[in-house]
Design an enzyme around this catalytic site. Structure first.
Site, PDB file in Angstrom:
ATOM      1  N   ARG A   1      12.210  -3.570   4.570  1.00 57.42           N
ATOM      2  CA  ARG A   1      13.452  -3.063   4.003  1.00 57.42           C
ATOM      3  C   ARG A   1      14.419  -2.683   5.117  1.00 57.42           C
ATOM      4  NH1 ARG A   1      13.406   1.140  -0.880  1.00 57.42           N
ATOM      5  NH2 ARG A   1      15.627   1.488  -1.176  1.00 57.42           N
TER       6      ARG A   1
ATOM      7  N   ARG B   1      13.144   1.707   6.516  1.00 59.77           N
ATOM      8  CA  ARG B   1      12.883   2.679   5.462  1.00 59.77           C
ATOM      9  C   ARG B   1      12.492   4.033   6.051  1.00 59.77           C
ATOM     10  NH1 ARG B   1       8.819   1.311   0.633  1.00 59.77           N
ATOM     11  NH2 ARG B   1       7.907   3.355   0.425  1.00 59.77           N
TER      12      ARG B   1
ATOM     13  N   LYS C   1      10.705  -9.166  -6.118  1.00 59.46           N
ATOM     14  CA  LYS C   1      10.301  -8.125  -5.171  1.00 59.46           C
ATOM     15  C   LYS C   1       9.777  -8.825  -3.920  1.00 59.46           C
ATOM     16  CE  LYS C   1       7.644  -3.891  -4.667  1.00 59.46           C
ATOM     17  NZ  LYS C   1       7.230  -4.143  -3.306  1.00 59.46           N
TER      18      LYS C   1
ATOM     19  N   LYS D   1       8.413  -1.014 -10.257  1.00 57.50           N
ATOM     20  CA  LYS D   1       7.845  -2.228  -9.669  1.00 57.50           C
ATOM     21  C   LYS D   1       6.705  -2.758 -10.526  1.00 57.50           C
ATOM     22  CE  LYS D   1       5.517   0.796  -6.380  1.00 57.50           C
ATOM     23  NZ  LYS D   1       5.450   1.294  -5.022  1.00 57.50           N
TER      24      LYS D   1
END
Ligand code: AMP
Length: 586
Positions: A256, A271, A251, A425
């Site tokens: 992003r 994002r 991660k 996550k």
């Protein structure tokens, strides 16, 4: 359509706090509207004129707006300024100025929706030398023919402060009600999630009904709303949830990006669906070179790297690039980034969003050849908690935040725009009992005292309750700010200042100053506790009590990549509380 008809609807929307009522008001508007107007109405009701990912932005500077208002009404500048300082809202100010205007305008033409919309679009598009005058002229032209209540909403939309409290979810509900049935809502949602364009969804529904909606496809150039991950605190729980086996990926701690590659262009979206292409021309170029097909939509994380060692650097380094217009070349050289690709949503004419992850990953790896600047996310298929823990440690060593577990099952589609357990996550903070970072929204502030006189001493922070579309307070945040950040807070927050709590904010505390929920901050808490004064998760754990984050500290990261509705949700916090409790008890 007359603009007045839309304004009447705005007034009705503002007079209710009930989402159900808002939905009905909007649904009946959509039903009675010609299909050619739906797009404009959807955008304008949400405070824009185009979908979020288009470059055109309203948000005329207050000064320029004030000048236009004075010129258009012949009002007294000093008293308008005074009124503005008291009211804090250009809409109310404008309406009052218009109501006090002595002479009625001669040769006034009632405003149509099309005329207001066209003027706003031209204002947003005006650029370069002479654009200020042009904007003023365009605005003055519509204000000239506006009634006081119309002027109010023109003022709000043009300054970027529409704030009717109409969330996308409410528009989706109303579109489903107007043109289909409540049961069809998931289809409307999906169409929105893959196009990010509610105006287009509304227009399609109006013109072609559900059939037309079902034919809407992922398109290069229309960002797809991001799929999000749930969280769990241990490899055991993750594996159990995933059916014993999953793909684990690093991660990365970066930004992003969703890359849309066509024959002649590459566009990058954040994002939040902002167009990032101009800030990362090097990434766009590197992707073009690494991609071997015709057209594709990829997702990945942009991470800052040390050009000499190839090692990853802290996320803050990427943020040097953001929002820069000038000196971009220096920023590109000074802060090099690499993109770690992790998903492929579309490839050479084929929509892959409904295909399971293994298919998408293989589409990714077979169409891209890796380079210095373009890599795949480090990934491993694992079924043993000890191995997951080892991979997690390896990720931390490499400078990552933790790992992402992704389902490999047949149903492991790309679930655009939603958070679920197909991705989970597992971050390092979960290891220490109560050291989770959360992303909270500033909804109010308290004036500083003593050393902090003249600046804000603390912010009132909230989680997002996605079921009720509400922001619920969870802590007062006063630590973790250095002097420079503290001094810069008013500048960052004051554009969103309100005279009273925003309609979507649920608070038992009286803040000195209120804000439209907009700015998201990353916060590190020591623990979550039951609280009689905070409204987060009210009644969910204990009657008449909410949850609070104890000893909250700002980590230094403004999450400008998140919209307020992307902040940590109330449900997440409730879950975190329960898990924390389990660990203390166990
Ligand atoms: P969070 O912001 O904590 O909810 O975590 C989700 C974010 O992790 C995503 O939006 C991505 O920006 C980022 N991320 C980093 N690495 C990956 C990966 N391998 N797969 C998916 N998302 C990732």
């Amino acid at each position: 359509m007359q603009y007045q008809d839309l304004v009447k609807v705005y007034e009705a929307l503002e007079s209710t706090a009930s989402r159900l009522e808002m939905t009905q008001i909007l649904a009946s508007l959509f039903r009675s509207t010609d299909c050619s107007h739906i797009k404009k109405i959807v955008y304008m009701t949400q405070g824009g004129i185009v979908p979020d990912f288009f470059p055109e932005k309203l948000g005329l500077a207050d000064k320029l707006y004030l000048r236009t208002l004075v010129a258009a009404t012949g009002g007294n500048e000093a008293s308008i300024r005074d009124l503005w300082a008291r009211e804090g809202d250009p809409g109310t100010v404008t309406q009052k100025v218009f109501e006090n205007k002595k002479q009625t305008t001669l040769f006034s033409q009632p405003l149509t929706l099309d005329r207001v919309y066209d003027a706003l679009l031209k204002i947003a598009r005006a650029e370069g030398s002479g654009s200020q005058e042009l904007k003023m002229r365009l605005l003055a032209d519509i204000l000239h023919d506006a009634k006081p209540n119309e002027a109010k909403y023109i003022a709000r939309i043009v300054t970027g402060r529409m704030r009717l409290g109409v969330a996308s979810q409410t528009v989706i509900d109303s579109l489903a009600q107007a043109f289909a049935t409540k049961a069809d809502k998931p289809e409307v949602e999906r169409a929105f999630n893959i196009t990010s364009d509610l105006g287009l969804v509304g227009e399609t529904l109006c013109k072609k009904g559900l059939e037309g909606l079902r034919e809407m496809r992922v398109r290069v150039g229309n960002p797809i709303r991001a799929m999000l991950a749930e969280r769990l605190p241990s490899p055991e729980e993750i594996l159990e949830r995933m059916g014993g086996r999953a793909m684990f990926e690093y991660k990365y701690d970066g930004l992003r990006v969703q890359a849309h590659i066509s024959k002649d262009a590459v566009r990058l979206y954040s994002r939040r669906l902002e167009d990032l292409t101009n800030q990362f021309p090097d990434v766009a170029k590197a992707l073009r070179e690494a991609f071997e097909g015709e057209s594709a939509i990829f997702e990945g994380e942009c991470v800052p790297v040390d050009i000499d060692t190839g090692e990853m650097l802290p996320f803050q380094e990427v943020s040097h690039r953001r929002g820069r217009k000038h000196e971009l070349t220096e920023a590109i050289e000074g802060y090099p980034v690499r993109v770690q690709l992790f998903d492929c949503l579309y490839l050479d004419g084929e929509d892959l969003t409904l295909r399971p992850l293994p298919d998408r990953r293989s589409a990714l790896t077979r169409s891209v050849s890796i380079t210095d600047r373009v890599r795949f996310s480090e990934a491993r298929v694992l079924d043993d908690p000890a191995k997951v823990q080892g991979f997690f440690q390896e990720a931390l060593q490499a400078g990552c935040e933790g790992v992402m577990a992704k389902s490999l099952n047949d149903d492991s589609v790309y679930r655009a725009g939603s958070r679920g357990y197909l991705w989970i996550k597992y971050k390092k903070e979960y290891r220490s009992e109560m050291n989770d970072t959360v992303d909270l929204v500033a909804v109010g502030a308290f004036h500083g005292r003593g050393k902090r006189g003249g600046v804000y001493g603390a912010l009132l922070m909230a989680t997002y309750n996605s079921e009720e579309d509400r922001f619920e307070t969870v802590c007062k945040l006063g630590s973790g700010f250095d002097d420079a950040t503290l001094a810069a807070l008013p500048e960052k927050l004051d554009p969103y200042r309100l005279p009273k709590a925003h309609g979507t904010v649920e608070s038992k505390m009286e803040a000195d100053v209120w804000f439209t929920p907009t700015v998201v901050l990353e916060v590190l808490g020591a623990e979550i506790s039951i609280s009689p004064i905070h409204t987060c998760g009210h009644g969910k754990i204990r009657e008449a009590s909410g949850l609070a984050i104890r000893f909250p500290r700002f980590t230094g990261a403004f999450r400008d990549d998140k919209k307020p509705r992307d902040a940590t949700t109330t449900q997440e916090l409730v879950d975190m509380y329960k898990k924390q409790l389990k660990r203390i008890e166990g």
